[in-house]
Design a protein around this motif. Structure first.
Motif, PDB file in Angstrom:
ATOM      1  N   THR A 272       0.830  -1.197   0.000  1.00  6.90           N
ATOM      2  CA  THR A 272       0.000   0.000   0.000  1.00  6.90           C
ATOM      3  C   THR A 272       0.869   1.254   0.000  1.00  6.90           C
ATOM      4  O   THR A 272       2.047   1.221   0.375  1.00  6.90           O
ATOM      5  CB  THR A 272      -0.909   0.027   1.238  1.00  6.90           C
ATOM      6  OG1 THR A 272      -0.086   0.100   2.417  1.00  6.90           O
ATOM      7  CG2 THR A 272      -1.786  -1.226   1.307  1.00  6.90           C
ATOM      8  N   GLU A 273       0.279   2.359  -0.404  1.00  2.00           N
ATOM      9  CA  GLU A 273       1.003   3.628  -0.372  1.00  2.00           C
ATOM     10  C   GLU A 273       1.348   4.023   1.060  1.00  2.00           C
ATOM     11  O   GLU A 273       2.398   4.630   1.310  1.00  2.00           O
ATOM     12  CB  GLU A 273       0.180   4.727  -1.051  1.00  2.00           C
ATOM     13  CG  GLU A 273       0.089   4.571  -2.557  1.00  2.00           C
ATOM     14  CD  GLU A 273       1.469   4.514  -3.213  1.00  2.00           C
ATOM     15  OE1 GLU A 273       2.313   5.384  -2.893  1.00  2.00           O
ATOM     16  OE2 GLU A 273       1.700   3.607  -4.033  1.00  2.00           O
ATOM     17  N   GLU A 274       0.480   3.664   1.992  1.00  2.00           N
ATOM     18  CA  GLU A 274       0.748   3.978   3.402  1.00  2.00           C
ATOM     19  C   GLU A 274       2.020   3.282   3.875  1.00  2.00           C
ATOM     20  O   GLU A 274       2.872   3.894   4.533  1.00  2.00           O
ATOM     21  CB  GLU A 274      -0.436   3.547   4.263  1.00  2.00           C
ATOM     22  CG  GLU A 274      -0.242   3.821   5.748  1.00  2.00           C
ATOM     23  CD  GLU A 274      -1.407   3.332   6.585  1.00  2.00           C
ATOM     24  OE1 GLU A 274      -1.416   3.638   7.787  1.00  2.00           O
ATOM     25  OE2 GLU A 274      -2.300   2.637   6.040  1.00  2.00           O
ATOM     26  N   PHE A 275       2.168   2.003   3.512  1.00  2.35           N
ATOM     27  CA  PHE A 275       3.365   1.294   3.953  1.00  2.35           C
ATOM     28  C   PHE A 275       4.583   1.707   3.128  1.00  2.35           C
ATOM     29  O   PHE A 275       5.705   1.720   3.643  1.00  2.35           O
ATOM     30  CB  PHE A 275       3.172  -0.219   3.886  1.00  2.35           C
ATOM     31  CG  PHE A 275       4.298  -0.970   4.540  1.00  2.35           C
ATOM     32  CD1 PHE A 275       4.450  -0.958   5.917  1.00  2.35           C
ATOM     33  CD2 PHE A 275       5.232  -1.653   3.785  1.00  2.35           C
ATOM     34  CE1 PHE A 275       5.503  -1.613   6.532  1.00  2.35           C
ATOM     35  CE2 PHE A 275       6.290  -2.317   4.384  1.00  2.35           C
ATOM     36  CZ  PHE A 275       6.425  -2.297   5.763  1.00  2.35           C
ATOM     37  N   ARG A 276       4.380   2.063   1.867  1.00  3.36           N
ATOM     38  CA  ARG A 276       5.505   2.532   1.056  1.00  3.36           C
ATOM     39  C   ARG A 276       6.168   3.754   1.702  1.00  3.36           C
ATOM     40  O   ARG A 276       7.380   3.945   1.604  1.00  3.36           O
ATOM     41  CB  ARG A 276       5.042   2.882  -0.356  1.00  3.36           C
ATOM     42  CG  ARG A 276       6.196   3.246  -1.306  1.00  3.36           C
ATOM     43  CD  ARG A 276       5.660   3.924  -2.558  1.00  3.36           C
ATOM     44  NE  ARG A 276       4.811   3.042  -3.325  1.00  3.36           N
ATOM     45  CZ  ARG A 276       5.242   2.240  -4.299  1.00  3.36           C
ATOM     46  NH1 ARG A 276       6.531   2.223  -4.614  1.00  3.36           N
ATOM     47  NH2 ARG A 276       4.406   1.476  -4.964  1.00  3.36           N
ATOM     48  N   ALA A 277       5.369   4.587   2.369  1.00  2.17           N
ATOM     49  CA  ALA A 277       5.928   5.761   3.044  1.00  2.17           C
ATOM     50  C   ALA A 277       6.795   5.358   4.239  1.00  2.17           C
ATOM     51  O   ALA A 277       7.689   6.104   4.642  1.00  2.17           O
ATOM     52  CB  ALA A 277       4.800   6.679   3.504  1.00  2.17           C
ATOM     53  N   ILE A 278       6.542   4.176   4.784  1.00  6.44           N
ATOM     54  CA  ILE A 278       7.320   3.673   5.917  1.00  6.44           C
ATOM     55  C   ILE A 278       8.579   2.971   5.427  1.00  6.44           C
ATOM     56  O   ILE A 278       9.664   3.140   5.988  1.00  6.44           O
ATOM     57  CB  ILE A 278       6.450   2.722   6.764  1.00  6.44           C
ATOM     58  CG1 ILE A 278       5.284   3.499   7.386  1.00  6.44           C
ATOM     59  CG2 ILE A 278       7.276   2.033   7.850  1.00  6.44           C
ATOM     60  CD1 ILE A 278       4.233   2.615   8.026  1.00  6.44           C
ATOM     61  N   ASN A 279       8.435   2.178   4.376  1.00  5.71           N
ATOM     62  CA  ASN A 279       9.577   1.480   3.775  1.00  5.71           C
ATOM     63  C   ASN A 279       9.390   1.474   2.260  1.00  5.71           C
ATOM     64  O   ASN A 279       8.577   0.707   1.741  1.00  5.71           O
ATOM     65  CB  ASN A 279       9.680   0.046   4.305  1.00  5.71           C
ATOM     66  CG  ASN A 279      10.898  -0.692   3.754  1.00  5.71           C
ATOM     67  OD1 ASN A 279      11.530  -0.257   2.799  1.00  5.71           O
ATOM     68  ND2 ASN A 279      11.216  -1.826   4.362  1.00  5.71           N
ATOM     69  N   PRO A 280      10.119   2.311   1.537  1.00  5.00           N
ATOM     70  CA  PRO A 280       9.944   2.386   0.083  1.00  5.00           C
ATOM     71  C   PRO A 280      10.179   1.064  -0.629  1.00  5.00           C
ATOM     72  O   PRO A 280       9.667   0.859  -1.731  1.00  5.00           O
ATOM     73  CB  PRO A 280      10.981   3.436  -0.339  1.00  5.00           C
ATOM     74  CG  PRO A 280      11.198   4.265   0.879  1.00  5.00           C
ATOM     75  CD  PRO A 280      11.076   3.311   2.033  1.00  5.00           C
ATOM     76  N   ASN A 281      10.929   0.162  -0.011  1.00  8.16           N
ATOM     77  CA  ASN A 281      11.172  -1.150  -0.610  1.00  8.16           C
ATOM     78  C   ASN A 281      10.021  -2.113  -0.365  1.00  8.16           C
ATOM     79  O   ASN A 281       9.998  -3.209  -0.919  1.00  8.16           O
ATOM     80  CB  ASN A 281      12.475  -1.743  -0.067  1.00  8.16           C
ATOM     81  CG  ASN A 281      13.206  -2.583  -1.088  1.00  8.16           C
ATOM     82  OD1 ASN A 281      12.974  -2.463  -2.289  1.00  8.16           O
ATOM     83  ND2 ASN A 281      14.087  -3.451  -0.621  1.00  8.16           N
ATOM     84  N   MET A 282       9.091  -1.720   0.502  1.00 14.06           N
ATOM     85  CA  MET A 282       7.853  -2.460   0.779  1.00 14.06           C
ATOM     86  C   MET A 282       8.122  -3.901   1.218  1.00 14.06           C
ATOM     87  O   MET A 282       7.490  -4.845   0.750  1.00 14.06           O
ATOM     88  CB  MET A 282       6.926  -2.427  -0.441  1.00 14.06           C
ATOM     89  CG  MET A 282       6.470  -1.033  -0.805  1.00 14.06           C
ATOM     90  SD  MET A 282       5.287  -0.975  -2.171  1.00 14.06           S
ATOM     91  CE  MET A 282       6.329  -1.496  -3.535  1.00 14.06           C
ATOM     92  N   LEU A 283       9.080  -4.054   2.136  1.00 16.02           N
ATOM     93  CA  LEU A 283       9.441  -5.376   2.622  1.00 16.02           C
ATOM     94  C   LEU A 283       9.260  -5.460   4.135  1.00 16.02           C
ATOM     95  O   LEU A 283       9.400  -4.477   4.857  1.00 16.02           O
ATOM     96  CB  LEU A 283      10.896  -5.704   2.268  1.00 16.02           C
ATOM     97  CG  LEU A 283      11.213  -5.884   0.782  1.00 16.02           C
ATOM     98  CD1 LEU A 283      12.706  -6.106   0.589  1.00 16.02           C
ATOM     99  CD2 LEU A 283      10.423  -7.042   0.186  1.00 16.02           C
ATOM    100  N   ILE A 284       8.955  -6.672   4.583  1.00 13.97           N
ATOM    101  CA  ILE A 284       8.879  -7.016   5.997  1.00 13.97           C
ATOM    102  C   ILE A 284      10.115  -7.859   6.320  1.00 13.97           C
ATOM    103  O   ILE A 284      10.458  -8.751   5.538  1.00 13.97           O
ATOM    104  CB  ILE A 284       7.595  -7.824   6.281  1.00 13.97           C
ATOM    105  CG1 ILE A 284       6.352  -7.009   5.923  1.00 13.97           C
ATOM    106  CG2 ILE A 284       7.534  -8.294   7.728  1.00 13.97           C
ATOM    107  CD1 ILE A 284       6.180  -5.761   6.749  1.00 13.97           C
TER     108      ILE A 284
END
Length: 216
Positions: free
Chosen positions: A44-56
């Protein structure tokens, strides 16, 4: 630093297990934020703002900064909490070995278990996927032998005692269980001792079951 707790963005069946164990073993305040990768919540865009690589996993620091990558998270936690003794300090004799093997595990071990377990991500041809897995298996077994030869703490990776290398090492054995795991460990005695001793720690076993147990 702020008195706010760390924030660990996690999902089960992920390598968030590694920094989670570190946080628990260090005894620092933290909170968990579940990101359901099964419904692509990490994209999501919300999580992309937290980690641009979108990984856990993604780790939030007490000052609000966030970042990913297991190796970076382990180094940062250790450097921010040197009193824990879990990460060698700059200038310590075993700092170079710690960094070398931490990043070897991250770049060789961790990436190769993904190729072994998810070959479809590494080939556009269905008929090539078995070959991808077979090549990854050969690379993994070679790497396990390398690790077996450099483990120097008996049973821990480093003589200083239990630490991040032990946590990360058992993670990269996760594709194998039962007879397949026994075949790997039977000929690698130092790796086998590290594996047994690390899993014997109550925090490790509790979180292993949380991330990878039957209900995960």
């Amino acid at each position: 630093m702020s008195s706010q707790p760390y924030r660990l963005y996690y999902d089960r069946m992920t390598s968030a297990f590694v920094p989670h164990v570190m946080l628990e073993e260090m005894g620092v305040d933290y909170e968990l934020v579940h990101i359901d990768t099964g419904v692509d919540a990490h994209e999501t865009e919300e999580f992309r703002a937290i980690n641009p690589n979108m990984l856990i996993p993604t780790l939030g620091l007490p000052d609000g900064r966030t970042f990913g990558e297991n190796g970076a998270q382990l180094v940062m936690l250790g450097d921010l909490h040197p009193e824990s003794g879990m990460v060698p300090r700059i200038g310590d004799e075993d700092r170079p070995a710690f960094l070398q093997w931490l990043f070897a595990i991250a770049t060789t071990g961790h990436t190769t278990i993904r190729r072994y377990s998810y070959p479809e991500e590494y080939s556009t041809r269905y008929d090539a996927q078995d070959s991808v897995s077979e090549a990854a298996y050969r690379q993994l077994t070679r790497f396990y032998s390398v690790l077996d030869g450099v483990i120097s703490g008996e049973p821990w990776f480093l003589p200083r005692g239990f630490g991040p290398l032990d946590i990360y090492t058992i993670l990269i054995l996760i594709p194998f269980e039962g007879d397949a795991l026994a075949d790997i460990l039977d000929t690698r005695p130092s790796l086998a001792r590290l594996h047994a001793a690390t899993h014997a720690r109550p925090t490790v076993e509790r979180l292993w079951n949380f991330y990878f147990g039957a209900d995960a």
